[in-house]
Motif scaffolding. Structure first.
Motif, mmCIF file in Angstrom:
data_model
loop_
_atom_site.group_PDB
_atom_site.id
_atom_site.type_symbol
_atom_site.label_atom_id
_atom_site.label_comp_id
_atom_site.label_asym_id
_atom_site.label_seq_id
_atom_site.Cartn_x
_atom_site.Cartn_y
_atom_site.Cartn_z
ATOM 1 N N ASN A 468 0.812 -1.216 0.000
ATOM 2 C CA ASN A 468 0.000 0.000 0.000
ATOM 3 C C ASN A 468 0.844 1.264 0.000
ATOM 4 N N LEU A 469 1.998 1.232 0.667
ATOM 5 C CA LEU A 469 2.866 2.409 0.649
ATOM 6 C C LEU A 469 3.448 2.648 -0.738
ATOM 7 N N VAL A 470 3.817 1.585 -1.435
ATOM 8 C CA VAL A 470 4.345 1.734 -2.801
ATOM 9 C C VAL A 470 3.236 2.154 -3.757
ATOM 10 N N TRP A 471 2.027 1.653 -3.549
ATOM 11 C CA TRP A 471 0.916 2.000 -4.435
ATOM 12 C C TRP A 471 0.438 3.431 -4.194
ATOM 13 N N GLU A 472 0.566 3.906 -2.970
ATOM 14 C CA GLU A 472 0.103 5.262 -2.643
ATOM 15 C C GLU A 472 1.103 6.324 -3.069
ATOM 16 N N PHE A 473 2.405 6.032 -2.897
ATOM 17 C CA PHE A 473 3.436 7.039 -3.145
ATOM 18 C C PHE A 473 4.563 6.490 -4.026
ATOM 19 N N GLU A 474 5.203 7.409 -4.752
ATOM 20 C CA GLU A 474 6.530 7.138 -5.310
ATOM 21 C C GLU A 474 7.545 7.599 -4.267
ATOM 22 N N TRP A 475 8.522 6.755 -4.014
ATOM 23 C CA TRP A 475 9.520 7.018 -2.973
ATOM 24 C C TRP A 475 10.862 7.324 -3.640
#
Length: 508
Positions: A468-475
């Motif tokens: 979910n963190l990868v799907w929500e944001f580009e890091w």
């Protein structure tokens, strides 16, 4: 007469020599302790410097390189044995699991903080340990029970995403993630433990006392040496630990009582059995069927929250740090998610995770390369036994070096590199069994009868939050900074320089 006198006088000497020779003969046949350094210098160093057993990893690597895969240190009156070889670990923990399943007697301050070993991790191997562990695994960690907490995970995910967004708005898109990760994991564990969504002030208060006592435990191993004396010599520090435990009980016992007083209503969909609920029903057969005391419940609740907070938060940080450092890997995770859920999906549901093999490979590689704990908790044996031809004496601490096993060059090519492809078809990690039942190639959760019962829950949390963190944001790396993967030890092994990254809403 003189001859007889000479014979009589020589008899004690002959008997003494006979006993010594027989003893020497028996000692030749008796297995020896594993090799180790001289006792006195090593013991003195740790007494006077008051260093933690967790600090000796570099020394152990040198000793293993010189003396072999199993070595002995005498830090206390009992020898401490350290095993770095995965095959020997499998022999001990799996093939001889019953013999190596006990725990050493607790020393201070651990004895005090666990209500004299009335928690699962330090409890001696026996009926009480089986009862407490069975309660945890069947009432809270069984897959059917874990599934009931899916709404709680969605709630915590939203808390985490909101915190990261707010931080990014005030710092030009840059976030320092560890505090947010810890808080999110702790919110989830508090809810699973006490069954209620507490406000941020209450959660912070619980988190603060948990961390305070955890750090006190690791900072003051000196109380394990001659506790009657050291408690006097370091009275102020001991009183701080006692006061901290009192504060913990003052916070937890009202929550425990409130949950006990709450009546479960038939058909109430929001009610999910919490860990505290299960503790209220426990009876101890070997102690006349008595129920757990409030203090013992506090110790078990503290253990539950400690076990799943820092370990998961640190593992999550290590994985995200590597995805920031290796943008191509982050791209592969995002592409896989898109194929599974479609570009319009707002959130990755838990049932989607089973169809994301590359995501799982990233998590597995994170646990192999950066296990949150470089040692499992010490084991001991109830009777003298042997391992690899060496004596493992009754009562000795037996320690297993988790990180060394996951970095074994005989198994893993370039073991210090981060390569999720190891866990794809044809890789060294294909089909690796985290329980170690068939073979130990890595053991971030331990192995055998004392293996961490939260393995399944931890893997679910890591996969769910990373996806979910990868799907929500580009890091992206913070401006002008490189991701530093140096280690730092508190109770678990985290990043020496916590991850700082820039986040941007992902264009889906």
């Amino acid at each position: 007469m003189d001859a007889w006198l000479l014979v009589i006088l020589s008899l004690p000497l002959c008997l003494t020599l006979h006993v010594l020779l027989r003893s020497r003969s028996r000692n030749k046949r008796r297995p020896r302790l594993p090799p180790g350094p001289p006792t006195v210098p090593f013991l003195a160093k740790f007494i006077w410097l008051r260093r933690s057993i967790f600090d000796i990893e570099p020394i152990l690597r040198q000793l293993h390189a010189k003396l072999g895969p199993i070595v002995t240190l005498r830090v206390t009156s009992n020898p401490a044995i350290f095993i770095a070889d995965r095959s020997l670990a499998h022999q001990a923990l799996v093939q001889s699991g019953g013999a190596f399943a006990d725990r050493p007697p607790a020393v201070e301050p651990n004895r005090f903080l666990t209500s004299n070993q009335y928690d699962i991790s330090s409890s001696p191997y026996g009926p009480r340990w089986r009862l407490l562990r069975r309660n945890l695994t069947s009432e809270i960690l069984h897959p059917s029970r874990v599934k009931l907490f899916a709404p709680a995970r969605r709630w915590v995910l939203q808390i985490l995403v909101d915190k990261l967004r707010a931080q990014a708005r005030t710092k030009d898109g840059a976030v320092v993630v560890m505090e947010s990760f810890q808080y999110a994991m702790f919110c989830l564990l508090v809810l699973m433990c006490f069954g209620e969504k507490l406000d941020e002030k209450a959660i912070k208060e619980i988190e603060a006392i948990q961390r305070y006592l955890l750090l006190k435990f690791t900072e003051f191993p000196i109380f394990g040496f001659f506790p009657k004396i050291t408690k006097v010599l370091f009275r102020r520090r001991w009183n701080e630990i006692v006061a901290g435990r009192k504060k913990m009980e003052d916070i937890y016992i009202p929550l425990i009582k409130a949950r006990q007083n709450r009546k479960q209503q038939s058909g109430e969909g929001s009610y999910v059995c919490s860990y505290v609920d299960s503790l209220h029903g426990i009876q101890l057969p070997e102690e006349g069927g008595r129920k757990l005391s409030e203090s013992e419940m506090v110790s078990l609740c503290s253990e539950f929250m400690n076990a799943g907070t820092d370990t998961t938060a640190n593992a999550l940080q290590w994985v995200m740090a590597n995805l920031v450092k290796h943008q191509d890997m982050q791209g592969k995770v995002a592409e896989e998610i898109g194929r599974v859920v479609g570009s319009e999906a707002e959130e990755i549901e838990e049932e989607h995770l089973q169809r994301m093999p590359y995501l799982k490979a990233v998590i597995m590689e994170g646990l192999r390369r950066h296990p949150p704990g470089h040692f499992v908790l010490p084991h001991t044996v109830a009777e003298d036994t042997t391992l690899d031809g060496y004596l493992i004496p009754k009562g000795a601490d037996v320690n297993f070096m988790v990180a060394e096993m996951g970095w074994d060059e005989k198994v893993w090519e370039e073991p210090m590199e981060f390569k999720p492809e190891r866990f794809s078809a044809g890789g060294a990690g294909e089909g690796v069994d985290l329980t170690g039942s068939r073979e130990i190639k890595m053991m971030p959760f331990g192995a055998g009868r004392r293996m961490c019962p939260g393995l399944g829950l931890a893997m679910l949390h890591l996969e769910y939050f990373v996806a979910n963190l990868v799907w929500e944001f580009e890091w992206k790396p913070a401006d002008g900074e490189k991701v530093d993967l140096s280690e730092n030890l508190e109770f678990t092994v985290g990043m020496k320089h916590p991850l700082r990254a820039r986040i941007f809403p992902r264009n889906k």
